[in-house]
Design a protein around this motif. Structure first.
Motif, PDB file in Angstrom:
ATOM      1  N   SER A   1       0.819  -1.215   0.000  1.00 43.16           N
ATOM      2  CA  SER A   1       0.000   0.000   0.000  1.00 43.16           C
ATOM      3  C   SER A   1       0.851   1.262   0.000  1.00 43.16           C
ATOM      4  N   LEU A   2       2.101   1.161   0.459  1.00 45.48           N
ATOM      5  CA  LEU A   2       2.953   2.353   0.496  1.00 45.48           C
ATOM      6  C   LEU A   2       3.279   2.859  -0.903  1.00 45.48           C
ATOM      7  N   SER A   3       3.327   1.951  -1.870  1.00 42.43           N
ATOM      8  CA  SER A   3       3.674   2.354  -3.233  1.00 42.43           C
ATOM      9  C   SER A   3       2.456   2.719  -4.066  1.00 42.43           C
ATOM     10  N   GLN A   4       1.264   2.421  -3.567  1.00 40.54           N
ATOM     11  CA  GLN A   4       0.048   2.729  -4.316  1.00 40.54           C
ATOM     12  C   GLN A   4      -0.942   3.383  -3.375  1.00 40.54           C
ATOM     13  N   VAL A   5      -1.102   4.681  -3.529  1.00 46.45           N
ATOM     14  CA  VAL A   5      -1.974   5.438  -2.645  1.00 46.45           C
ATOM     15  C   VAL A   5      -3.318   5.613  -3.321  1.00 46.45           C
ATOM     16  N   GLY A   6      -4.383   5.376  -2.577  1.00 46.09           N
ATOM     17  CA  GLY A   6      -5.703   5.640  -3.120  1.00 46.09           C
ATOM     18  C   GLY A   6      -6.630   4.454  -2.971  1.00 46.09           C
ATOM     19  N   ILE A   7      -7.747   4.514  -3.710  1.00 42.88           N
ATOM     20  CA  ILE A   7      -8.770   3.487  -3.633  1.00 42.88           C
ATOM     21  C   ILE A   7      -9.121   3.042  -5.044  1.00 42.88           C
ATOM     22  N   THR A   8      -9.263   1.747  -5.241  1.00 45.76           N
ATOM     23  CA  THR A   8      -9.686   1.208  -6.538  1.00 45.76           C
ATOM     24  C   THR A   8     -11.195   0.990  -6.510  1.00 45.76           C
ATOM     25  N   ARG A   9     -11.860   1.598  -7.485  1.00 47.58           N
ATOM     26  CA  ARG A   9     -13.314   1.426  -7.571  1.00 47.58           C
ATOM     27  C   ARG A   9     -13.622   0.481  -8.719  1.00 47.58           C
ATOM     28  N   ILE A  10     -14.355  -0.583  -8.408  1.00 49.57           N
ATOM     29  CA  ILE A  10     -14.710  -1.600  -9.391  1.00 49.57           C
ATOM     30  C   ILE A  10     -16.219  -1.599  -9.553  1.00 49.57           C
ATOM     31  N   SER A  11     -16.685  -1.657 -10.799  1.00 49.85           N
ATOM     32  CA  SER A  11     -18.129  -1.678 -11.030  1.00 49.85           C
ATOM     33  C   SER A  11     -18.479  -2.723 -12.069  1.00 49.85           C
ATOM     34  N   PHE A  12     -19.676  -3.290 -11.947  1.00 49.01           N
ATOM     35  CA  PHE A  12     -20.173  -4.275 -12.893  1.00 49.01           C
ATOM     36  C   PHE A  12     -21.695  -4.299 -12.795  1.00 49.01           C
ATOM     37  N   PRO A  13     -22.370  -4.836 -13.813  1.00 45.11           N
ATOM     38  CA  PRO A  13     -23.840  -4.785 -13.837  1.00 45.11           C
ATOM     39  C   PRO A  13     -24.463  -5.591 -12.703  1.00 45.11           C
ATOM     40  N   LEU A  14     -25.530  -5.044 -12.154  1.00 41.79           N
ATOM     41  CA  LEU A  14     -26.267  -5.744 -11.120  1.00 41.79           C
ATOM     42  C   LEU A  14     -26.897  -7.021 -11.664  1.00 41.79           C
ATOM     43  N   SER A  15     -27.250  -6.988 -12.924  1.00 40.30           N
ATOM     44  CA  SER A  15     -27.918  -8.133 -13.534  1.00 40.30           C
ATOM     45  C   SER A  15     -27.016  -9.349 -13.635  1.00 40.30           C
ATOM     46  N   SER A  16     -25.703  -9.146 -13.486  1.00 37.94           N
ATOM     47  CA  SER A  16     -24.783 -10.286 -13.572  1.00 37.94           C
ATOM     48  C   SER A  16     -24.763 -11.122 -12.306  1.00 37.94           C
ATOM     49  N   LEU A  17     -25.440 -10.658 -11.270  1.00 40.55           N
ATOM     50  CA  LEU A  17     -25.456 -11.366  -9.992  1.00 40.55           C
ATOM     51  C   LEU A  17     -26.735 -12.175  -9.832  1.00 40.55           C
ATOM     52  N   SER A  18     -26.664 -13.133  -8.960  1.00 45.02           N
ATOM     53  CA  SER A  18     -27.866 -13.887  -8.612  1.00 45.02           C
ATOM     54  C   SER A  18     -28.832 -12.959  -7.885  1.00 45.02           C
ATOM     55  N   PRO A  19     -30.128 -13.264  -7.918  1.00 41.66           N
ATOM     56  CA  PRO A  19     -31.108 -12.393  -7.248  1.00 41.66           C
ATOM     57  C   PRO A  19     -30.770 -12.156  -5.778  1.00 41.66           C
ATOM     58  N   ASP A  20     -30.302 -13.207  -5.117  1.00 44.74           N
ATOM     59  CA  ASP A  20     -30.004 -13.065  -3.692  1.00 44.74           C
ATOM     60  C   ASP A  20     -28.831 -12.119  -3.462  1.00 44.74           C
ATOM     61  N   LEU A  21     -27.775 -12.274  -4.268  1.00 43.96           N
ATOM     62  CA  LEU A  21     -26.632 -11.378  -4.135  1.00 43.96           C
ATOM     63  C   LEU A  21     -27.004  -9.958  -4.543  1.00 43.96           C
ATOM     64  N   ALA A  22     -27.875  -9.842  -5.562  1.00 43.01           N
ATOM     65  CA  ALA A  22     -28.338  -8.521  -5.978  1.00 43.01           C
ATOM     66  C   ALA A  22     -29.079  -7.823  -4.836  1.00 43.01           C
ATOM     67  N   ASP A  23     -29.904  -8.584  -4.129  1.00 48.19           N
ATOM     68  CA  ASP A  23     -30.604  -8.006  -2.970  1.00 48.19           C
ATOM     69  C   ASP A  23     -29.610  -7.569  -1.904  1.00 48.19           C
ATOM     70  N   CYS A  24     -28.542  -8.372  -1.724  1.00 51.74           N
ATOM     71  CA  CYS A  24     -27.517  -7.996  -0.745  1.00 51.74           C
ATOM     72  C   CYS A  24     -26.875  -6.669  -1.129  1.00 51.74           C
ATOM     73  N   CYS A  25     -26.535  -6.514  -2.410  1.00 50.37           N
ATOM     74  CA  CYS A  25     -25.900  -5.274  -2.855  1.00 50.37           C
ATOM     75  C   CYS A  25     -26.813  -4.084  -2.612  1.00 50.37           C
TER      76      CYS A  25
END
Length: 890
Positions: free
Chosen positions: A454-478
């Motif tokens: 982490s000392l050599s890479q400062v910041g936050i990585t934001r990852i995004s993907f379609p909600l439809s790619s998840l199972s209904p249960d995981l989608a509800d969790c999100c």
């Protein structure tokens, strides 16, 4: 002297007084003996107490006052008679004077207690604060003078005038017990002399009721005349007291001298056993009764394993250098291996407890069970997303017989489908064997490596993907966890060192990140609790520079805050294996950080958990064993390349477990002397505080759409099914956990029950021992010895049996009494005529010169045995218990 003659029912005239004179052959030294015993008692108590504590008082005033008081009351006691009214008046003067000086006596007591507190608990802080130092000398001196006044009154009267050990022991034993209870060494000579005094007074009060000895009574009857027994001797009880003191002191002196002349030295094993027993006795505490019994039984070689997480009950730690675990590691490791068996989540009343089962009703735990990903897996899963090539290892852990009930599991163990998860705390192999289990685990320095990355890479990585790619249960969790944006994309913020493709290409990684986000709320809601007490406010104020207003938004910042807390702990507190107990009225953390400032791993771990929670970092308390790099290097190298390490009891340990953002639960070492390479458990000095550095975070965004993602990132809506088992506290597979949870919730009730059970056992033991001794003595009296004595004893036993049936010979002569007994009980409890025969033989034995025969004695014995048997058989259950164990008549 006027005598009154009484005509008894049997026609014998008995005078109401009998006088006997004994020629005096030696000088009467009774008063001298009693005075000497009183002096021994008075001086020994004072010297024994002063020898335990360094008190500040006016020695000349105390010595002079003590001498005058002892001489005054000894004189009154020796004079006796009319001088006793002066004795009583002086006692009233004592009470009145104590009442008038009560305020100064209280201040003197507080000064004395402060010294006792410091010595007993090895503390530099006064228990009673805000006392003026100028008042110490006069008030402590006054308190001593009044105590010696009371001591002189009680010891002189109950040693010289009316020998009785009760009050002398009541006012002397507590004074010495204060030091003995807290492990303070007493001067041996004065301690033995004090014990000798107690024994002497007990001897004086119990050796014969009167002053004559020689048999069952002082006189024998010949017809209507009474004569003193020819072997009667005048016994001086005071001389017996002096003999007791002399015997005790002589025995002690001879024992010490013989041992020194013989140059006797105990073997190492005996010395170790003696130290173990001594430590167990010194650390015995009713506040932690079950654990004290466990340590005491272990010292005697009896394993009674009891787990208690009550803090501050042990005054010291002593290691026996015995092997508790045998660990076989497939290949060398870098860093320390923490083997965990317990997690404490709730700190209350100086004790760590597990969370109640109701705390795990959160819906997130159902998701863990469904998808086979648990909080215990988060750290390893996160590290796999960060590190290109994690080092996997294999371990086999075998426990010794005394640790057979425990299961020790390394951090970052692999979820191989054969694992039981105990809530969010510990992991158990589902096919565990008693004392022998194997694990696959990651042996990298996960926290250190992650931080370095982490000392050599400062910041936050934001990852995004379609909600439809998840199972209904995981989608509800999100949706539930607020991870879905308006454009129906799931957004996950991770550490910048995480490779996005490792998440998107592995559905299990996506599940892990989503569930970790859901668990995050539970962790922050549950593991930031700090007792709302004045003691904790004082701790927060002292450590405000390292816990207040800190940025803990990323694991890097969290580690920097934790390092700041750790450094301040090292700067202000010292590692010690002998810190003393925590007073029951004190908070464990407050006493360690503000007063004692020295302790072992339990003190440092508990304190860091509380301080981390104050800083906003979820934390909890963990125990088990630690194996460092040097232990592995020193282990036995096997032919297959594996290494076997014998883990000694000195490696038992307590540490903090912290929840780091984007990682999960990891061990955090905070005890001075413990590093990943070695352990130095020698007492340490406080270190200097290091400066704290922080870095501002920048945010970068990596957006990956479903179309641009590799084809393998496309997730179906099929639910993930696994063969993993998630064990909740209510499941049958976690019987051990349920027991521990139940035990922690009912510990106080269990202690009360144990105390009651032990009390009942002791009472039963006393009753059985009493019964055994009475039966043994009765058998000897009825079956052995002179026949005439046997007959008298048999009749006495018969009278006791008849007394149970309310038949007593108080108001009639023996012949008439025997007729009454034959009339009401003949043929029922014994053969008719047998009791009359017993009475005739007894009267003939006692009042005639004709000796009974052995046949007559045997017949009499058979009669009373018949009475005993029939009386017992006709009784109900409760009457039988009383007959057998209280009256001991059978």
């Amino acid at each position: 002297m006027k005598r009154k003659n009484i005509q008894s029912a049997n026609g014998i005239s008995i005078s109401d007084s009998i006088v006997m004179s004994v020629k005096q052959k030696h000088a009467n030294l009774r008063k001298v003996y009693s005075a000497a015993i009183a002096i021994f008692g008075f001086i020994s108590v004072i010297m024994a107490f002063l020898g335990m504590y360094g008190l500040h008082y006016n020695k000349k005033a105390v010595v002079l006052s003590g001498t005058i008081l002892l001489a005054f009351y000894l004189t009154l006691s020796l004079i006796g008679g009319k001088a006793m009214w002066i004795y009583g008046a002086s006692a009233i003067v004592f009470l009145f004077s104590a009442y008038k000086k009560i305020s100064k006596l209280v201040i003197g007591y507080k000064f004395i207690y402060n010294i006792i507190y410091k010595v007993s608990f090895d503390s530099n802080v006064n228990y009673y604060k805000h006392l003026k130092a100028a008042l110490e000398l006069p008030t402590v001196t006054m308190f001593f003078i009044f105590y010696m006044w009371l001591l002189a009154i009680v010891i002189c009267f109950f040693t010289v005038c009316r020998p009785n050990p009760v009050l002398p022991i009541l006012i002397t034993f507590p004074i010495l017990e204060i030091g003995l209870y807290n492990g303070v060494k007493m001067p041996v000579f004065w301690g033995i002399l004090c014990i000798a005094y107690w024994l002497a007074v007990m001897a004086m009060s119990t050796i014969d009721v009167g002053e004559y000895s020689g048999g069952q009574s002082g006189f024998v009857r010949k017809n209507n005349l009474f004569f003193p027994k020819r072997h009667m001797k005048l016994k001086v009880t005071e001389k017996c007291g002096m003999l007791v003191i002399g015997s005790v002191m002589l025995t002690a002196l001879v024992s010490v001298s013989v041992l020194k002349l013989a140059r006797y030295e105990r073997s190492d094993s005996i010395n170790q056993k003696r130290r173990d027993i001594s430590d167990a006795v010194e650390d015995f505490s009713f506040n932690n009764f079950a654990e004290s019994i466990s340590r005491l039984s272990s010292a005697f070689g009896i394993n009674f394993d009891y787990d208690s997480h009550k803090l501050g009950t042990n005054s010291r730690i002593r290691y026996k250098n015995v092997t508790d675990l045998t660990v076989n590691i497939e290949k060398p490791v870098s860093g320390a291996i923490y083997l965990k068996d317990y997690v404490g989540s709730v700190y209350e009343n100086n004790q760590w407890d597990v969370l109640p089962s109701s705390a795990y009703n959160d819906s997130i735990f159902d998701k863990f069970s469904k998808y086979g990903v648990y909080p215990q897996d988060f750290a390893l899963n996160s590290y796999k997303m960060m590190s290109p090539d994690p080092t996997m290892n294999h371990m086999r852990v075998k426990t010794s017989s005394r640790k057979r009930k425990h299961v020790y599991v390394p951090y970052y163990s692999v979820n191989d489908g054969h694992t039981n998860y105990i809530t969010d705390t510990v992991v158990l192999p589902s096919d565990q064997k008693a004392g022998d289990n194997e694990y696959d685990f990651c042996s990298d320095k996960i926290v250190e490596n992650s931080y370095n990355l982490s000392l050599s890479q400062v910041g936050i990585t934001r990852i995004s993907f379609p909600l439809s790619s998840l199972s209904p249960d995981l989608a509800d969790c999100c949706k539930m966890y607020g991870l879905v944006q308006e454009d129906e994309y799931v957004v996950l913020d991770c550490a910048s060192i995480v490779e996005p493709n490792k998440i998107l290409n592995d559905k299990n990684n996506i599940i892990s990140v989503i569930l970790r986000e859901g668990y995050r709320d539970f962790a922050y809601k549950t593991y930031l609790d700090v007792p709302d007490t004045k003691d904790m406010e004082e701790v927060r104020k002292l450590f405000s520079d390292v816990v207040d207003n800190k940025n803990v938004s990323t694991f890097k910042y969290q580690l920097e805050v934790l390092d700041g807390i750790k450094n301040k702990l090292a700067a202000t507190c010292t590692y010690s294996l002998d810190p003393g107990r925590t007073p029951s009225s004190k908070d464990f953390v407050n006493d360690f950080l503000l007063e004692k400032k020295n302790g072992f791993c339990t003190h440092f771990a508990t304190s860091l958990v509380m301080l981390a929670r104050m800083a906003g970092i979820p934390a909890r308390y963990a125990t088990g064993y630690v194996v460092v790099e040097n232990d592995v290097k020193a282990g036995q190298k096997n032919a297959d390349g594996s290494i076997t390490v014998n883990v000694k009891d000195s490696r038992s340990h307590a540490w903090a477990e912290v929840y780091l953002e984007d990682i999960g639960w990891v061990p955090f070492e905070c005890t001075p002397g413990y590093t990943s390479e070695e352990i130095n458990i020698q007492p340490t000095q406080a270190a200097e505080t290091t400066s704290e550095t922080t870095t501002s975070a920048e945010q970068t965004t990596v957006s990956v759409s479903s179309s641009s993602a590799p084809s393998t990132t496309k997730l179906t809506t099929t639910q993930v099914t696994t063969s993993y088992v998630y064990v909740t506290p209510s499941d049958e597979d976690s019987v051990d956990y349920k027991f521990k949870l139940w035990l922690s919730k009912h510990s106080k009730a269990i202690k009360r029950i144990l105390r009651f059970v032990i009390f009942v056992i002791l009472v039963c033991a006393v009753i059985l021992l009493r019964r055994y001794l009475i039966l043994k003595i009765r058998k000897q009296k009825l079956s052995t010895g002179k026949i005439s004595d046997r007959i008298i004893n048999i009749y006495s036993y018969a009278e006791k049996l008849l007394d149970v049936m309310n038949m007593r010979s108080e108001m009639c002569n023996y012949v008439k009494f025997s007729s009454e007994v034959e009339r009401y009980h003949g043929g029922i409890y014994f053969d008719k005529g047998d009791f009359k025969f017993l009475t005739d033989v007894t009267l003939r034995t006692k009042y005639s010169k004709t000796d009974p025969t052995s046949e007559e004695a045997d017949k009499c014995l058979k009669t009373v045995e018949q009475i005993s048997e029939k009386l017992y058989n006709k009784s109900n259950f409760w009457q039988k218990l009383r007959f057998k164990y209280i009256n001991v008549l059978r």
